[in-house]
Design a protein around this motif. Structure first.
Motif, PDB file in Angstrom:
ATOM      1  N   LEU A   1       0.821  -1.220   0.000  1.00 36.70           N
ATOM      2  CA  LEU A   1       0.000   0.000   0.000  1.00 36.70           C
ATOM      3  C   LEU A   1       0.849   1.261   0.000  1.00 36.70           C
ATOM      4  O   LEU A   1       0.384   2.323  -0.432  1.00 36.70           O
ATOM      5  CB  LEU A   1      -0.912   0.022   1.237  1.00 36.70           C
ATOM      6  CG  LEU A   1      -2.102  -0.928   1.198  1.00 36.70           C
ATOM      7  CD1 LEU A   1      -2.553  -1.324   2.587  1.00 36.70           C
ATOM      8  CD2 LEU A   1      -3.243  -0.240   0.454  1.00 36.70           C
ATOM      9  N   VAL A   2       2.070   1.162   0.527  1.00 32.36           N
ATOM     10  CA  VAL A   2       2.959   2.332   0.545  1.00 32.36           C
ATOM     11  C   VAL A   2       4.202   2.077  -0.325  1.00 32.36           C
ATOM     12  O   VAL A   2       5.251   2.697  -0.125  1.00 32.36           O
ATOM     13  CB  VAL A   2       3.360   2.729   1.993  1.00 32.36           C
ATOM     14  CG1 VAL A   2       2.154   3.258   2.748  1.00 32.36           C
ATOM     15  CG2 VAL A   2       3.985   1.555   2.767  1.00 32.36           C
ATOM     16  N   GLY A   3       4.065   1.138  -1.277  1.00 34.06           N
ATOM     17  CA  GLY A   3       5.165   0.877  -2.208  1.00 34.06           C
ATOM     18  C   GLY A   3       6.329   0.129  -1.584  1.00 34.06           C
ATOM     19  O   GLY A   3       7.425   0.076  -2.149  1.00 34.06           O
ATOM     20  N   ARG A   4       6.127  -0.470  -0.388  1.00 32.67           N
ATOM     21  CA  ARG A   4       7.226  -1.164   0.312  1.00 32.67           C
ATOM     22  C   ARG A   4       6.893  -2.640   0.503  1.00 32.67           C
ATOM     23  O   ARG A   4       7.294  -3.255   1.480  1.00 32.67           O
ATOM     24  CB  ARG A   4       7.467  -0.507   1.686  1.00 32.67           C
ATOM     25  CG  ARG A   4       7.869   0.967   1.648  1.00 32.67           C
ATOM     26  CD  ARG A   4       9.339   1.169   1.372  1.00 32.67           C
ATOM     27  NE  ARG A   4      10.172   0.444   2.319  1.00 32.67           N
ATOM     28  CZ  ARG A   4      10.582   0.919   3.491  1.00 32.67           C
ATOM     29  NH1 ARG A   4      10.230   2.129   3.868  1.00 32.67           N
ATOM     30  NH2 ARG A   4      11.348   0.196   4.283  1.00 32.67           N
ATOM     31  N   GLY A   5       6.134  -3.184  -0.446  1.00 32.78           N
ATOM     32  CA  GLY A   5       5.697  -4.573  -0.330  1.00 32.78           C
ATOM     33  C   GLY A   5       6.826  -5.557  -0.529  1.00 32.78           C
ATOM     34  O   GLY A   5       7.892  -5.229  -1.081  1.00 32.78           O
ATOM     35  N   MET A   6       6.609  -6.777  -0.056  1.00 29.32           N
ATOM     36  CA  MET A   6       7.505  -7.904  -0.326  1.00 29.32           C
ATOM     37  C   MET A   6       6.630  -8.976  -0.954  1.00 29.32           C
ATOM     38  O   MET A   6       5.675  -9.443  -0.335  1.00 29.32           O
ATOM     39  CB  MET A   6       8.115  -8.404   0.992  1.00 29.32           C
ATOM     40  CG  MET A   6       9.084  -9.553   0.822  1.00 29.32           C
ATOM     41  SD  MET A   6      10.616  -9.080  -0.003  1.00 29.32           S
ATOM     42  CE  MET A   6      10.493  -9.902  -1.585  1.00 29.32           C
TER      43      MET A   6
ATOM     44  N   SER B   1       5.830  -3.000  -9.052  1.00 36.73           N
ATOM     45  CA  SER B   1       5.243  -1.651  -8.907  1.00 36.73           C
ATOM     46  C   SER B   1       4.846  -1.372  -7.460  1.00 36.73           C
ATOM     47  O   SER B   1       4.597  -0.214  -7.107  1.00 36.73           O
ATOM     48  CB  SER B   1       4.024  -1.504  -9.821  1.00 36.73           C
ATOM     49  OG  SER B   1       2.969  -2.309  -9.348  1.00 36.73           O
ATOM     50  N   VAL B   2       4.763  -2.403  -6.615  1.00 38.35           N
ATOM     51  CA  VAL B   2       4.389  -2.163  -5.212  1.00 38.35           C
ATOM     52  C   VAL B   2       5.486  -2.601  -4.231  1.00 38.35           C
ATOM     53  O   VAL B   2       5.242  -2.721  -3.037  1.00 38.35           O
ATOM     54  CB  VAL B   2       3.047  -2.858  -4.838  1.00 38.35           C
ATOM     55  CG1 VAL B   2       1.879  -2.178  -5.524  1.00 38.35           C
ATOM     56  CG2 VAL B   2       3.083  -4.354  -5.137  1.00 38.35           C
ATOM     57  N   GLY B   3       6.699  -2.822  -4.741  1.00 37.41           N
ATOM     58  CA  GLY B   3       7.782  -3.175  -3.822  1.00 37.41           C
ATOM     59  C   GLY B   3       8.717  -4.201  -4.433  1.00 37.41           C
ATOM     60  O   GLY B   3       8.818  -4.318  -5.645  1.00 37.41           O
ATOM     61  N   GLU B   4       9.386  -4.960  -3.558  1.00 41.93           N
ATOM     62  CA  GLU B   4      10.373  -5.927  -4.046  1.00 41.93           C
ATOM     63  C   GLU B   4       9.709  -7.268  -4.352  1.00 41.93           C
ATOM     64  O   GLU B   4       8.687  -7.618  -3.763  1.00 41.93           O
ATOM     65  CB  GLU B   4      11.465  -6.119  -3.000  1.00 41.93           C
ATOM     66  CG  GLU B   4      12.274  -4.841  -2.818  1.00 41.93           C
ATOM     67  CD  GLU B   4      13.587  -5.062  -2.103  1.00 41.93           C
ATOM     68  OE1 GLU B   4      14.125  -6.194  -2.120  1.00 41.93           O
ATOM     69  OE2 GLU B   4      14.082  -4.087  -1.527  1.00 41.93           O
ATOM     70  N   VAL B   5      10.347  -7.999  -5.284  1.00 36.42           N
ATOM     71  CA  VAL B   5       9.808  -9.304  -5.690  1.00 36.42           C
ATOM     72  C   VAL B   5      10.932 -10.336  -5.657  1.00 36.42           C
ATOM     73  O   VAL B   5      12.043 -10.052  -6.105  1.00 36.42           O
ATOM     74  CB  VAL B   5       9.221  -9.230  -7.124  1.00 36.42           C
ATOM     75  CG1 VAL B   5       8.621 -10.570  -7.533  1.00 36.42           C
ATOM     76  CG2 VAL B   5       8.155  -8.132  -7.239  1.00 36.42           C
ATOM     77  N   VAL B   6      10.648 -11.503  -5.108  1.00 40.70           N
ATOM     78  CA  VAL B   6      11.597 -12.623  -5.197  1.00 40.70           C
ATOM     79  C   VAL B   6      10.878 -13.816  -5.816  1.00 40.70           C
ATOM     80  O   VAL B   6       9.659 -13.919  -5.744  1.00 40.70           O
ATOM     81  CB  VAL B   6      12.156 -13.048  -3.813  1.00 40.70           C
ATOM     82  CG1 VAL B   6      13.053 -11.983  -3.221  1.00 40.70           C
ATOM     83  CG2 VAL B   6      11.036 -13.415  -2.835  1.00 40.70           C
ATOM     84  N   ARG B   7      11.664 -14.687  -6.429  1.00 36.47           N
ATOM     85  CA  ARG B   7      11.092 -15.927  -6.967  1.00 36.47           C
ATOM     86  C   ARG B   7      11.389 -17.050  -5.999  1.00 36.47           C
ATOM     87  O   ARG B   7      12.507 -17.140  -5.493  1.00 36.47           O
ATOM     88  CB  ARG B   7      11.729 -16.255  -8.307  1.00 36.47           C
ATOM     89  CG  ARG B   7      11.358 -15.229  -9.328  1.00 36.47           C
ATOM     90  CD  ARG B   7      11.953 -15.550 -10.659  1.00 36.47           C
ATOM     91  NE  ARG B   7      11.699 -14.402 -11.525  1.00 36.47           N
ATOM     92  CZ  ARG B   7      11.744 -14.435 -12.821  1.00 36.47           C
ATOM     93  NH1 ARG B   7      12.052 -15.554 -13.437  1.00 36.47           N
ATOM     94  NH2 ARG B   7      11.493 -13.358 -13.527  1.00 36.47           N
ATOM     95  N   VAL B   8      10.418 -17.896  -5.775  1.00 34.13           N
ATOM     96  CA  VAL B   8      10.639 -19.048  -4.899  1.00 34.13           C
ATOM     97  C   VAL B   8      10.032 -20.279  -5.557  1.00 34.13           C
ATOM     98  O   VAL B   8       9.159 -20.162  -6.421  1.00 34.13           O
ATOM     99  CB  VAL B   8       9.991 -18.859  -3.493  1.00 34.13           C
ATOM    100  CG1 VAL B   8      10.567 -17.666  -2.758  1.00 34.13           C
ATOM    101  CG2 VAL B   8       8.478 -18.752  -3.580  1.00 34.13           C
ATOM    102  N   ALA B   9      10.498 -21.444  -5.151  1.00 34.37           N
ATOM    103  CA  ALA B   9       9.847 -22.678  -5.596  1.00 34.37           C
ATOM    104  C   ALA B   9       8.459 -22.689  -4.959  1.00 34.37           C
ATOM    105  O   ALA B   9       8.291 -22.262  -3.808  1.00 34.37           O
ATOM    106  CB  ALA B   9      10.655 -23.879  -5.131  1.00 34.37           C
TER     107      ALA B   9
END
Ligand SMILES: NC(=O)C1=CN([C@@H]2O[C@H](COP(=O)(O)OP(=O)(O)OC[C@H]3O[C@@H](n4cnc5c(N)ncnc54)[C@H](O)[C@@H]3O)[C@@H](O)[C@H]2O)C=CC1
Ligand SMILES: O=C(O)[C@@H]1CCC=N1
Length: 264
Positions: A120-125, A148-156
């Motif tokens: 909501l404040v652009g600091r999502g995970m 667009s809303v924060g950081e993204v990681v890929r996981v299994a």
């Protein structure tokens, strides 16, 4: 064209994030059955509010942001209306890529994503995992939308229930601690406003220090813990009340609930 289906808290966060990062309102559709909510989103963001059938027809990326309990009904509504090249991204807790694929005919590209409310404040995970028919390009595309809303990681995908229990629900654990610390300050005579300021800046500062790749929570905690001092006295009480066990059990319960949600 991107469509967000489910204009609640998370749907709105994603909508706001997409518009804040260069997507035009004319390139985003929203589907939300609550008329007041739908109208509010249309007015606030200037996007078109349309039916799920129209979203499925016009969008090449569908973000499904309904509750897990509403997902199967929604998939049944969308089935048959989704084009062969459309990417389907679900952010619902516990909903697996195989459940999404099972309820959509054809080889639909699906992505399971788990964001959290700091979006909501652009600091999502957000963590993402692709389905059986999802190409690397499509996973890249999902990742770029969610960035667009924060950081993204890929996981299994096998880790997604754990992700849900840690970062999906995680903000609530920190609010629980914040609430407890603020009330303790108030009980000791501080104003709620002053206590909230102390707690908020402390959480933010602690998070910033932990963000260093070389930082370790145990070492950071040792630096706060002076021999014979206040922190040692506090930590002794936390250990006496088995707070570590309580947190571990809480996270396991959240993961278990995420697993149950995929069973309907
Ligand atoms: N709130 C959170 O912290 C997080 C939630 N999620 C997931 O995001 C999803 C949405 O959660 P919230 O935004 O918190 O819930 P919410 O209740 O605020 O939003 C859900 C929205 O979906 C709408 N809806 C219901 N049926 C629909 C349908 N058939 N078509 C279109 N819209 C429909 C509802 O009217 C409501 O506005 C859930 O699946 C949840 O597991 C994921 C990560 C974090
Ligand atoms: O509590 C829930 O089910 C949702 C998923 C992660 C955070 N909130």
């Amino acid at each position: 064209m991107i469509a967000i289906i489910g204009g609640g808290k998370m749907g709105e966060a994603l909508l706001a994030g997409l518009l804040a990062t260069g997507h035009e309102p004319s390139g985003v559709l929203v589907t939300e059955p609550d008329p007041a909510r739908s109208e509010a989103l249309r007015q606030r963001y200037g996007v078109a509010a349309v039916s799920s059938a129209e979203s499925a027809d016009r969008a090449d990326a569908l973000i499904l942001a309904v509750k897990p309990q509403d997902m199967v009904d929604l998939l049944d509504q969308l089935d048959g209306a989704i084009g062969p090249d459309t990417l389907v991204i679900s952010i619902a807790a516990g909903i697996t890529t195989s459940l999404l694929e099972k309820h959509l005919s054809g080889e639909v590209a699906v992505v399971r994503a788990m964001p959290n409310t700091p979006a909501l404040v652009g600091r999502g995970m957000t963590a993402v995992a692709g389905g059986a028919h999802t190409s690397a390009d499509q996973l890249d595309h999902a990742e770029s939308l969610l960035r667009s809303v924060g950081e993204v990681v890929r996981v299994a995908e096998r880790h997604m229930d754990t992700v849900t229990a840690i970062s999906g629900s995680g903000p609530a654990y920190f609010y629980f601690i914040a609430e407890t610390m603020i009330e303790a300050g108030v009980a000791m005579g501080m104003t709620r406003e002053a206590a909230k300021k102390l707690v908020t800046q402390t959480i933010g500062g602690a998070a910033a220090m932990l963000d260093d790749p070389g930082a370790h929570p145990v070492v950071l905690r040792e630096a706060v813990t002076s021999p014979g001092g206040t922190t040692a006295a506090a930590v002794r009480e936390l250990e006496r009340h088995s707070v570590r066990t309580a947190f571990t059990d809480a996270i396991e319960a959240a993961r278990e609930r995420s697993r149950e949600l995929s069973e309907g």
